[in-house]
Design an enzyme around this catalytic site. Structure first.
Site, mmCIF file in Angstrom:
data_model
loop_
_atom_site.group_PDB
_atom_site.id
_atom_site.type_symbol
_atom_site.label_atom_id
_atom_site.label_comp_id
_atom_site.label_asym_id
_atom_site.label_seq_id
_atom_site.Cartn_x
_atom_site.Cartn_y
_atom_site.Cartn_z
ATOM 1 N N ALA A 70 25.328 1.185 -33.688
ATOM 2 C CA ALA A 70 24.635 -0.062 -33.362
ATOM 3 C C ALA A 70 25.466 -0.775 -32.306
ATOM 4 C CB ALA A 70 24.523 -0.926 -34.621
ATOM 5 N N GLY A 121 25.307 4.063 -36.669
ATOM 6 C CA GLY A 121 23.855 4.142 -36.530
ATOM 7 C C GLY A 121 23.428 5.394 -35.778
ATOM 8 N N GLU A 123 23.274 7.964 -38.371
ATOM 9 C CA GLU A 123 22.109 7.632 -39.226
ATOM 10 C C GLU A 123 20.806 8.005 -38.534
ATOM 11 O OE1 GLU A 123 23.600 3.573 -39.792
ATOM 12 O OE2 GLU A 123 23.366 3.915 -41.940
ATOM 13 N N GLU A 162 31.683 2.574 -40.041
ATOM 14 C CA GLU A 162 31.371 1.173 -40.324
ATOM 15 C C GLU A 162 32.488 0.467 -41.097
ATOM 16 O OE1 GLU A 162 29.331 3.642 -40.408
ATOM 17 O OE2 GLU A 162 27.325 3.103 -39.747
HETATM 18 N N1 T1G Z 1 28.693 -1.232 -29.400
HETATM 19 C C1 T1G Z 1 28.944 -1.851 -28.217
HETATM 20 N N2 T1G Z 1 29.854 -1.422 -27.315
HETATM 21 C C2 T1G Z 1 30.559 -0.318 -27.629
HETATM 22 C C3 T1G Z 1 30.359 0.376 -28.840
HETATM 23 C C4 T1G Z 1 29.373 -0.123 -29.746
HETATM 24 N N3 T1G Z 1 29.094 0.503 -30.901
HETATM 25 N N4 T1G Z 1 31.226 1.433 -28.849
HETATM 26 C C5 T1G Z 1 31.913 1.388 -27.705
HETATM 27 N N5 T1G Z 1 31.507 0.353 -26.965
HETATM 28 C C6 T1G Z 1 32.011 -0.012 -25.617
HETATM 29 C C7 T1G Z 1 33.473 -0.397 -25.629
HETATM 30 O O1 T1G Z 1 33.602 -1.771 -25.964
HETATM 31 C C8 T1G Z 1 33.848 -0.102 -24.188
HETATM 32 O O2 T1G Z 1 33.320 -1.158 -23.403
HETATM 33 C C9 T1G Z 1 33.044 1.138 -23.862
HETATM 34 O O3 T1G Z 1 31.952 1.160 -24.806
HETATM 35 C C10 T1G Z 1 33.827 2.427 -24.011
HETATM 36 O O4 T1G Z 1 34.391 2.383 -25.315
HETATM 37 C C11 T1G Z 1 23.763 0.335 -38.308
HETATM 38 C C12 T1G Z 1 25.958 -1.138 -38.297
HETATM 39 C C13 T1G Z 1 32.420 5.658 -29.082
HETATM 40 C C14 T1G Z 1 34.577 6.740 -29.803
HETATM 41 O O5 T1G Z 1 32.118 1.864 -34.720
HETATM 42 O O6 T1G Z 1 34.633 4.284 -31.664
HETATM 43 O O7 T1G Z 1 26.442 1.504 -36.190
HETATM 44 O O8 T1G Z 1 35.477 -1.969 -22.405
HETATM 45 O O9 T1G Z 1 36.789 2.311 -24.520
HETATM 46 O O10 T1G Z 1 37.756 5.562 -25.999
HETATM 47 O O11 T1G Z 1 25.064 1.509 -39.861
HETATM 48 O O12 T1G Z 1 34.042 3.370 -28.369
HETATM 49 O O13 T1G Z 1 34.065 -0.296 -21.187
HETATM 50 O O14 T1G Z 1 33.227 -2.668 -21.477
HETATM 51 O O15 T1G Z 1 36.205 2.841 -26.940
HETATM 52 O O16 T1G Z 1 35.804 6.915 -25.067
HETATM 53 C C15 T1G Z 1 29.490 2.003 -35.506
HETATM 54 C C16 T1G Z 1 32.725 2.290 -31.990
HETATM 55 C C17 T1G Z 1 28.958 0.651 -35.156
HETATM 56 C C18 T1G Z 1 31.830 3.216 -32.794
HETATM 57 C C19 T1G Z 1 34.264 5.942 -27.455
HETATM 58 N N6 T1G Z 1 30.054 2.650 -34.345
HETATM 59 N N7 T1G Z 1 33.106 2.882 -30.737
HETATM 60 O O17 T1G Z 1 35.644 5.770 -27.298
HETATM 61 O O18 T1G Z 1 35.678 4.483 -25.102
HETATM 62 S S1 T1G Z 1 28.349 -0.151 -36.586
HETATM 63 C C20 T1G Z 1 31.360 2.497 -34.036
HETATM 64 C C21 T1G Z 1 34.096 3.830 -30.683
HETATM 65 C C22 T1G Z 1 26.899 0.668 -36.927
HETATM 66 C C23 T1G Z 1 25.041 1.115 -38.483
HETATM 67 C C24 T1G Z 1 26.243 0.309 -38.215
HETATM 68 C C25 T1G Z 1 34.484 4.298 -29.301
HETATM 69 C C26 T1G Z 1 33.916 5.677 -28.939
HETATM 70 P P1 T1G Z 1 34.066 -1.542 -22.025
HETATM 71 P P2 T1G Z 1 35.868 2.956 -25.502
HETATM 72 P P3 T1G Z 1 36.294 5.752 -25.825
#
Ligand code: T1G
Length: 656
Positions: A63, A102, A105, A125
């Site tokens: 998400a 998500g 999911e 999450e």
């Molecule tokens: N939402 C918004 N922005 C995100 C994002 C996300 N989920 N994930 C990464 N970004 C942005 C980050 O801020 C950065 O921005 C750019 O992407 C590159 O990220 C419903 C509620 C995917 C492994 O927890 O673990 O889904 O600085 O520098 O090292 O049940 O990003 O370039 O402007 O980290 O290659 C669950 C979080 C959400 C994954 C990539 N998902 N992201 O790593 O690049 S909760 C997460 C990561 C959810 C559902 C629930 C990593 C990555 P900018 P980066 P990277």
């Protein structure tokens, strides 16, 4: 707003492509786009199956975390996933990169899954203080064994494609072009019939109360006060015991409740803070040195760890030591680190051999002559460091960046040992240097923009988190730690014992208390620093002698078998309270005239946090740190400050 979801149909197979850079996060536009794609496919009788894929470097990474601070907007993700699951045709998820949260999911709502061999799939999450909010805790335990589901959901750690296939999370691994293989798979399902929706399948296991109680005890112990891992376990229990509609509803309610929690706010804050640490304005547009060839001086624990970190990042490393014997020992240390990474499955045999082939250890500085950057990691004494830098100045290229890994000393003074101080910078790594992500980049008065740009480029290559620090005793982290360590010694003089302070810190969420940490790191370096400062310490400044008296007994911590605690000879991990230390503390209290009092854990933590926050404000006011969140990133990543508290600045309500 352009639609980030496209649909093309070929030979009866619909290809639904999500294109929402950088990580295909499930923004409102993406959720709406997928819902529209479902409607389009349901209405097109020529479509017999669908492939759901993503453009760019990864499948959906979750998400959109940036939407979390706002009220959820329809279409909500669970409704989008229910529409896919109820489709009249089979949907195949084609996963590459990282299918997270998500994103996974979304894949679970499809009727089958095929993954690129390098793909990773996870439900992180809990690392954001949440639980899956779109069916993950209901569908996952219907595809994989409960223990695998519990591991994934409560740790937040992803699994690789091979393991995912082995545990039943993905049915196939692509052996050629992912999209082509996914189309083939979809066409087969079009012929053989749509597999049963995952949420319609029975849970793999439904254990009894004892199972859940035992799991909860272990997970709560590891969580150290973070709520989400235990909440995730409870969500999984609902997922396999409640009727599916009730389980979906219970999961969503739990997710929404946690989304508004302080811990989720702190973890979201840290997620973005560690990705957006401050950079000096004057390096924008400045080209760094290429960093293909690097050098290290000193092959002890830090030097070997730094060398390994650079080797693992693909660089060539020449290490210089004072003689052949020391060079040989350094070679063994570096080889041992690389071998350890291979044994833990973090490094393939080929990658291990390649890294080792790029390393060389020498008993002279000659091999450093062509390096772009050389990092010194020798004994923490100014005279020794000045001698090293004078020699580097003579041997290295005039444009090479010369860095010191000093953790306390004045990098300006170190730079003065060279003819061109503009090329000197501090690079404070944290041990073990090939694992810890924090890197304090210490800006000297004379540092040139190219020098700093090269330091930040190195951090990026090493996948470290760079935090810019100004020159002062201890920069950001060690300076703040010195402040609260002093406060803890004062608390001992006033009535507490080391075990009380450490217990209070563990209860707040630290993995270890300050006294156990000092015993692990060794008490001698800080003792040397206190003796160095003694001449300039203001006479009216409160100063505890307890630590000095302990060091004067030769008790330097675990490495000498005794420090603040006693370490039994059987190598038991935890230190034991030592009456000899209590006696010293009581003597000091009496000498100073304190009537010892009992401290509650909250009182101890309040004193610790206040001293941290006061020193942090001074660090900000003096321009040593660029912004409050940089201080929080430093204390969380370098000093064990509990991540779910956000850091000392976040805990004090101070924001950038
Ligand atoms: N939402 C918004 N922005 C995100 C994002 C996300 N989920 N994930 C990464 N970004 C942005 C980050 O801020 C950065 O921005 C750019 O992407 C590159 O990220 C419903 C509620 C995917 C492994 O927890 O673990 O889904 O600085 O520098 O090292 O049940 O990003 O370039 O402007 O980290 O290659 C669950 C979080 C959400 C994954 C990539 N998902 N992201 O790593 O690049 S909760 C997460 C990561 C959810 C559902 C629930 C990593 C990555 P900018 P980066 P990277």
């Amino acid at each position: 707003m352009t639609n980030p979801v496209s649909v093309t149909v070929e030979d009866g197979i619909a290809l639904v492509t999500i294109d929402n850079p950088p990580v295909n996060a499930l923004s409102l536009a993406v959720r709406q786009g997928i819902m529209d794609a479902v409607t389009r496919i349901e209405g097109d009788a020529s479509v017999g199956a669908a492939v759901l894929a993503c453009a760019g470097r990864t499948f959906v990474a979750g998400a959109d975390i940036r939407e979390f601070g706002k009220p959820p907007v329809e279409p909500h993700l669970p409704d989008v996933l229910a529409a896919i699951e109820a489709s009249r045709v089979p949907w195949v998820a084609a996963v590459h990169g990282t299918a997270l949260g998500g994103g996974l999911e979304l894949a679970l709502a499809c009727h089958a899954r095929i993954a690129d061999p390098a793909a990773k799939l996870g439900l992180p999450e809990v690392t954001l203080g949440l639980v899956p909010g779109a069916g993950g805790t209901v569908r996952l335990p219907r595809l994989v064994a409960l223990d695998d589901a519990i591991d994934m959901v409560t740790s937040g750690k992803p699994v690789g494609a091979k393991k995912a296939n082995g545990i039943g999370l993905v049915e196939r691994i692509a052996d050629g072009d992912l999209l082509a293989d996914a189309r083939t798979y979809a066409a087969e399902l079009n012929q053989s019939g749509k597999p049963e929706a995952v949420s319609a399948r029975p849970p793999r296991e439904v254990p009894g109360d004892d199972f859940w109680a035992e799991k909860e005890k272990a997970i709560a112990a590891r969580a150290r006060g973070q709520a989400s891992p235990v909440e995730a376990l409870h969500a999984l229990r609902d997922g396999v015991t409640l009727p599916v509609p009730d389980a979906f509803a219970a999961e969503r309610a739990r997710f929404l409740r946690l989304r508004d929690s302080e811990q989720a706010a702190a973890l979201r804050y840290m997620f973005f803070a560690e990705r957006n640490t401050g950079r000096p304005a004057d390096i924008e547009g400045v080209d760094p040195l290429p960093l293909d060839s690097t050098g290290v001086v000193g092959g002890g624990t830090m030097g070997a760890g730094i060398a390994a970190a650079m080797l693992l990042a693909g660089m060539t490393v020449a290490l210089a030591e004072r003689d052949a014997d020391a060079a040989g020992k350094a070679q063994e240390r570096v080889a041992g680190i690389l071998d350890g990474s291979r044994k833990r499955g973090l490094l393939s045999d080929a990658a291990h051999d390649d890294a080792l082939s790029r390393f060389s250890a020498h008993d002279n500085y000659g091999a450093l002559a062509d390096c772009d950057l050389v990092i010194e990691a020798v004994f923490e004494e100014m005279g020794v460091k000045n001698a090293v830098f004078a020699e580097l100045d003579r041997v290295c290229r005039p444009d090479a960046v010369l860095a010191s890994n000093t953790s306390y000393l004045d990098v300006n003074a170190i730079a003065e040992a060279t003819k061109d101080p503009s090329r000197v910078v501090g690079l404070h790594f944290f041990s073990p240097a090939h694992i810890m992500k924090l890197l304090e980049i210490v800006r000297t008065d004379a540092a040139a923009p190219t020098t700093l740009a090269t330091a930040f480029a190195l951090a990026k290559k090493l996948k470290k988190i760079p935090v810019l620090a100004g020159v002062c005793d201890g920069f950001i982290g060690n300076r703040i730690m010195s402040a609260y360590r002093r406060e803890c010694d004062f608390i001992l003089e006033e009535g507490a014992l080391p075990q009380d302070v450490d217990a209070a810190m563990r209860g707040y969420g630290f993995a270890m208390g300050i006294y156990a940490v000092q015993d692990m790191a060794g008490l001698d370096i800080a003792w040397a620093m206190r003796k160095r400062r003694a001449e300039t310490r203001p006479s009216d400044e409160r100063y505890s002698k307890i630590a000095d008296r302990i060091c004067e007994l030769g008790r330097f911590g675990r490495k000498t078998g005794a420090g603040w605690f006693a370490y039994p000879s059987d190598g038991a991990k935890a230190g034991q309270p030592d009456p000899a230390i209590e006696a010293i503390i009581l003597e000091e209290s009496a000498r100073l005239g304190y009537e010892r009092k009992t401290f509650t854990a909250d009182e101890i933590m309040q004193r610790i946090l206040s001293s941290m926050q006061a020193e942090a404000r001074a660090v900000l006011d003096e321009g040593i740190a660029l912004k409050p969140s940089d201080i929080d990133v430093t204390m969380v990543h370098g000093y064990g400050f509990p991540r779910h508290k956000g850091g000392p600045m976040f805990a004090a309500g101070i924001r950038d």
